[in-house]
Design an enzyme around this catalytic site. Structure first.
Site, PDB file in Angstrom:
ATOM      1  N   ASP A  75     -45.106 -48.442  45.262  1.00 40.08           N
ATOM      2  CA  ASP A  75     -43.645 -48.411  45.175  1.00 40.08           C
ATOM      3  C   ASP A  75     -43.218 -49.387  44.084  1.00 40.08           C
ATOM      4  OD1 ASP A  75     -40.907 -48.661  45.523  1.00 40.08           O
ATOM      5  OD2 ASP A  75     -41.005 -48.555  47.715  1.00 40.08           O
ATOM      6  N   HIS A  76     -42.682 -48.842  42.991  1.00 37.59           N
ATOM      7  CA  HIS A  76     -42.363 -49.682  41.840  1.00 37.59           C
ATOM      8  C   HIS A  76     -41.160 -50.590  42.091  1.00 37.59           C
ATOM      9  CE1 HIS A  76     -43.176 -51.048  37.971  1.00 37.59           C
ATOM     10  NE2 HIS A  76     -42.996 -49.958  37.241  1.00 37.59           N
TER      11      HIS A  76
END
Length: 455
Positions: free
Chosen positions: A427-428
């Protein structure tokens, strides 16, 4: 009359109002301890409610379609010792059996056992009609979903069950526009129907605010496949429908990035084979080493052992690893708890047990909860790399493909080494590319030299 004892729903985690999809016994049946009485199917798993002791079923308190929670009474059972002293036990059970199986009861249960319809609800269940122009695929677009960062934070996501989310998607409704009337602001099916009714009364489908912030997708194509050849229609299993909805949500709402790495597992594989020869009663797979390596990585890089909760990041101090298991009905992800406290052989035994439970549909809801990090291994099937979808609310998932012997330069010559492809989706919003590269590099180092687990 002998004393009858109640068989109740045991601990099923946080699930409540779980529907009954199958009644496995009837009055007069003799059951043994742990034999299934009814089958429940939650949003996450299918589970059986077991008999708490040996005996004879005297009364079944539920039918298909009823919703049960922990502590709900399923049946009244006469314990085996008392039933044995009662020669007319079966004769007394007959009237109850007739009552249970009268035609009216079966007629009421049958609709509940059918698969959930994919089309809109029947007119009697609400104001929405399948042929409504506003909802027709050939007419105006479905309401677009706004993908602004504020709306995508977990604390701001509309509160609704997977079934309600599926129903809303089928009608093209953005749940962000619907007000929930149930406890805690939870959105119900009736809320979605009321919203559609209000939109129709207003002359068309509602749209989100201007500025082009929504996806504003064109309708899904409607194709008569039978025009091109013979076809067969097969309904999706409940697990496929629910997991599909979760995967679509996770893919759309989480900014995925995937980092790839190869791990040299030549020495690890040799050790695994020796360990298997020494412990022939336990199947030691490469996955147990991946679990230990993942735990080491989570300890070294705490951001990977976290979850977003509104504007806060929850850093977990426990290490529960979810393992994706392929079953005939679809993909499930049971969780191995406290993996940091278990040795390789302990993990191997637990992995075998939980995988068997998944394939036999014996997983409980509790078996599927509390994961910190997931591993999806396709090594036994094939492939060189893939992009696994994150299992929210986790922030990363490790994909594993099939290992292959490759020539690797050791500084003097090319030597054959067994290389394992790793694919880490993250998850950036929580993890940046540099941290992901360090994490996969560390996993590669640990798998290449297991002595690092002792550091």
């Amino acid at each position: 009359m002998a004393e009858l004892k109640e068989a109740r729903v045991p601990d099923i985690g946080d699930d409540k109002d779980v529907p009954v999809i199958e009644v496995l016994v009837k009055p007069g049946d003799t059951v043994s301890k742990d034999q299934g009485l009814v089958t429940l199917e939650s949003d996450k798993a299918t589970m059986e409610v077991p008999a708490p002791f040996d005996g004879v079923v005297r009364e079944v308190k539920v039918k298909v379609g009823d919703e049960l929670s922990e502590g709900s009474v399923v049946a009244l059972i006469e314990p085996a010792a008392e039933a044995a002293d009662k020669p007319s036990a079966k004769a007394e059970a007959k009237p109850a059996q007739k009552t249970e199986e009268k035609p009216e009861s079966r007629a009421e249960a049958a609709p509940e056992a059918k698969p959930e319809p994919k089309s809109e609800p029947e007119p009697k269940s609400g104001p929405v009609q399948p042929s409504t122009p506003a909802m027709n695929a050939g007419n105006p677009h479905s309401p677009p979903v706004t993908f602004d960062a504020e709306a995508l934070m977990p604390g701001k996501v509309p509160h609704a069950s997977p079934a309600v989310r599926l129903f809303a998607r089928e009608l093209g409704v953005d749940l962000g526009q619907v007000s929930g009337s149930a406890r805690g602001g939870r959105i119900s099916k009736e809320d979605v129907q009321a919203y559609v009714k209000s939109v129709m009364a207003g002359g068309g489908a509602a749209r989100t605010g201007g500025g082009g912030g929504g996806l504003d997708l064109i309708p899904w194509p409607k194709v008569d496949f039978a025009k091109f050849g013979e076809v067969e229609r097969k309904p999706l299993s409940r697990i496929q429908k629910l997991s599909g909805a979760n995967l679509a949500r996770n893919w759309a709402m989480i900014p995925h990035v995937t980092q790839f790495e190869d791990a040299d597992i030549t020495e690890m594989e040799a050790f695994r084979k020796r360990l298997g020869e020494e412990n022939k009663d336990t199947k030691v797979t490469p996955l147990v080493f991946l679990i230990k390596a993942a735990v080491a990585g989570l300890k070294k890089f705490p951001a990977f052992n976290a979850s977003l909760d509104g504007d806060e990041l929850v850093l977990k101090q426990y290490f529960n690893i979810g393992i994706a298991v392929d079953t005939p009905d679809g993909l499930v992800v049971p969780v191995i708890r406290d993996a940091d406290r278990k040795g390789l052989l302990d993990l191997a035994r637990e992995l075998g047990e939980i995988s068997a439970k998944a394939r036999d549909k014996k997983l409980s809801s509790a078996d599927m909860q509390g994961g910190c990090f997931s591993i999806s291994s396709l090594g036994g099937i094939g492939g060189t790399a893939f992009t696994p979808i994150i299992n929210a609310p986790e922030v990363a998932i490790l994909g594993v493909s099939r290992s292959a012997m490759k020539p690797v330069w050791n500084g003097k010559e090319f030597a054959p080494r067994l290389m394992l492809p790793l694919s880490l989706s993250y998850d950036h919003r929580v993890i940046d590319g540099a941290a992901a590269a360090r994490f996969t590099s560390y996993l590669s180092q640990v798998l290449g030299d297991l002595r690092r687990l002792l550091l």
